[in-house]
Design a protein around this motif. Structure first.
Motif, PDB file in Angstrom:
ATOM      1  N   GLU A 170      -4.054  -5.026  -0.801  1.00 45.79           N
ATOM      2  CA  GLU A 170      -4.626  -4.699  -2.102  1.00 45.79           C
ATOM      3  C   GLU A 170      -6.061  -5.208  -2.146  1.00 45.79           C
ATOM      4  O   GLU A 170      -6.303  -6.415  -2.108  1.00 45.79           O
ATOM      5  CB  GLU A 170      -3.798  -5.335  -3.226  1.00 45.79           C
ATOM      6  CG  GLU A 170      -2.383  -4.775  -3.345  1.00 45.79           C
ATOM      7  CD  GLU A 170      -1.586  -5.411  -4.476  1.00 45.79           C
ATOM      8  OE1 GLU A 170      -1.996  -6.505  -4.939  1.00 45.79           O
ATOM      9  OE2 GLU A 170      -0.562  -4.834  -4.893  1.00 45.79           O
ATOM     10  N   ILE A 178      -7.916   0.126  -3.123  1.00 45.66           N
ATOM     11  CA  ILE A 178      -6.501  -0.034  -3.481  1.00 45.66           C
ATOM     12  C   ILE A 178      -6.349  -1.156  -4.504  1.00 45.66           C
ATOM     13  O   ILE A 178      -6.688  -2.309  -4.237  1.00 45.66           O
ATOM     14  CB  ILE A 178      -5.635  -0.307  -2.244  1.00 45.66           C
ATOM     15  CG1 ILE A 178      -5.713   0.874  -1.289  1.00 45.66           C
ATOM     16  CG2 ILE A 178      -4.182  -0.570  -2.654  1.00 45.66           C
ATOM     17  CD1 ILE A 178      -4.972   0.674   0.017  1.00 45.66           C
ATOM     18  N   PHE A 184      -4.913   3.539  -6.664  1.00 48.74           N
ATOM     19  CA  PHE A 184      -6.230   3.268  -6.084  1.00 48.74           C
ATOM     20  C   PHE A 184      -7.342   3.797  -6.981  1.00 48.74           C
ATOM     21  O   PHE A 184      -7.196   4.780  -7.704  1.00 48.74           O
ATOM     22  CB  PHE A 184      -6.347   3.833  -4.669  1.00 48.74           C
ATOM     23  CG  PHE A 184      -6.238   5.337  -4.573  1.00 48.74           C
ATOM     24  CD1 PHE A 184      -7.358   6.135  -4.707  1.00 48.74           C
ATOM     25  CD2 PHE A 184      -5.012   5.935  -4.317  1.00 48.74           C
ATOM     26  CE1 PHE A 184      -7.265   7.508  -4.602  1.00 48.74           C
ATOM     27  CE2 PHE A 184      -4.908   7.314  -4.209  1.00 48.74           C
ATOM     28  CZ  PHE A 184      -6.042   8.115  -4.353  1.00 48.74           C
TER      29      PHE A 184
END
Length: 420
Positions: A75, A204, A226
């Motif tokens: 992430e 993301i 995203f």
């Protein structure tokens, strides 16, 4: 049956109540056993567990080494949660002017601009996978959903994000622009993730590997939210799901979503407890099939870790408007009452015993045993109103119950005044 000993052991000085509880517990247990596996709940539970087993088996069939489950997705946001209800404001959805959206109209004005950009981007990724794996070219395709309906979006914002800070709830909706990539081969899933993570246009925000941690029905996919930047200068967060075709097809064949809806409230809460909740359902299925008792010969949840909360949750499930198995609920609340009576001997607050009496009274009232329910309710009232019960002030009770993980009292009151 799962209980042991007479209630006279616990209900000191009120032999009539103890006698009533003993007789009722036996009667309820025999009624539950007589119902056997004909109960609609137990039939649905068996179908649900069969669905889980088939979904698990199908995934192992198509990915024997569970290599997809081992894939890592980073992430870029490093997570969006800050503390309590506070989240990182830079990941709120933006208006076309770059400000946090305040209403559905602003959100959809931005989403309409983003949608064609998103589709072109995802189609490009799929084309790259096809070029990299030409022998599997026909085994991957993309499906774009229309923009999520405004009514459903408003409901989700109110249900899931109304308390999230910074406000508003609609600014945290990431699935207005959405789509899915369906792959017939594990290599395609792996390549999709690789390309998405390498694409400089894609940031993301959130990633869920549900091949590693499947949904409550056993469904598996990758779910990514995203952020992309538009030529107009504002940013928007979209959703993409990456499926394995075989597991997706089986989920549709088994109609797994109906099982999700049936058990959804039971599984709500901390996702780390999903396996515990699933184990409790499996124990009930096994107990009824082998012993004709919800808790089997070993007492099921009785005496296990977090038994109090697990019994609370199970009782709420049986009182749920979709389930309505009131005899099962009474059976569970007898267990809860025993557990809390034992706990009171070790110094636990007596108002928890009063709460168990109250819940038992509610369930008994719902199976038509109103006279006994009234007597048990009076016992609950006596305990709760006794200063020695150490009950928190009434206004603080719901907050306290929530902070300790206890479920709030059910709404199926056959009496006019709930205690908590």
């Amino acid at each position: 049956m799962s209980h042991s000993g007479s209630f006279a052991t616990f209900v000191v000085g009120d032999h009539k109540l103890a006698y009533t509880l003993d007789n009722l517990e036996r009667e309820i247990a025999f009624r539950v056993k007589d119902m056997g596996l004909t109960s609609p709940f137990l039939k649905t539970l068996r179908a649900y567990l069969d669905c889980r087993d088939q979904m698990d088996a199908k995934y192992t069939e198509v990915d024997e080494l569970h290599s997809i489950a081992k894939l890592q997705v980073n992430e870029n946001s490093n997570g969006i949660h800050v503390v309590d209800n506070e989240y990182k404001s830079e990941f709120q959805q933006q208006t076309v002017d770059g400000e946090p959206v305040k209403n559905v109209d602003e959100l959809y004005a931005a989403a309409t601009i983003v949608e064609p950009i998103y589709r072109e981007m995802i189609e490009g990724i799929v084309k790259q996978v096809q070029d990299f794996l030409p022998e599997q070219k026909d085994g991957i395709h993309v499906e774009f959903a229309p923009l999520k309906g405004t009514e459903r979006a408003s409901e989700k914002a109110n249900d899931d994000y109304a308390q999230r800070l910074p406000r508003t709830g609609v600014s945290w909706l990431y699935d207005i622009v959405r789509g899915s990539i369906c792959c017939d081969h594990s290599e395609q899933v792996t390549k999709c993730l690789e390309l998405i993570q390498k694409d400089p246009r894609i940031f993301i925000v959130k990633a869920k590997n549900r091949f590693l941690k499947p949904t409550l029905t056993g469904y598996r996919d990758f779910n990514l939210a995203f952020q992309i930047e538009t030529p107009e200068g504002f940013k928007h967060i979209c959703e993409i799901q990456i499926h394995h075709g075989a597991t997706k097809a089986l989920s549709k064949e088994l109609d797994s979503h109906k099982h999700y809806e049936y058990f959804r409230t039971f599984f709500q809460g901390d996702t780390s407890d999903l396996e515990t909740h699933l184990a409790d359902l499996k124990a009930i299925d096994s107990g009824m099939r082998t012993q004709g008792d919800l808790f089997g010969t070993r007492g099921g949840m009785f005496g296990q870790s977090k038994a109090d909360m697990r019994l609370e949750r199970m009782g709420e499930l049986f009182l749920n408007g979709r389930v309505r198995e009131y005899y099962f609920a009474a059976h569970v609340y007898f267990q809860l009452l025993r557990l809390r009576l034992e706990g009171s001997r070790r110094g636990q607050p007596m108002y928890l015993v009063g709460d168990a009496y109250h819940k038992l009274a509610v369930s008994l009232g719902l199976v038509g045993r109103r006279m006994e329910a009234s007597r048990i309710y009076k016992k609950a009232e006596e305990i709760i109103k006794d200063p020695k019960s150490r009950a928190p002030m009434q206004g603080n009770m719901r907050m306290w119950m929530s902070s300790k993980g206890f479920l709030t009292v059910c709404h199926h009151h056959f009496v006019p005044i709930p205690f908590f």
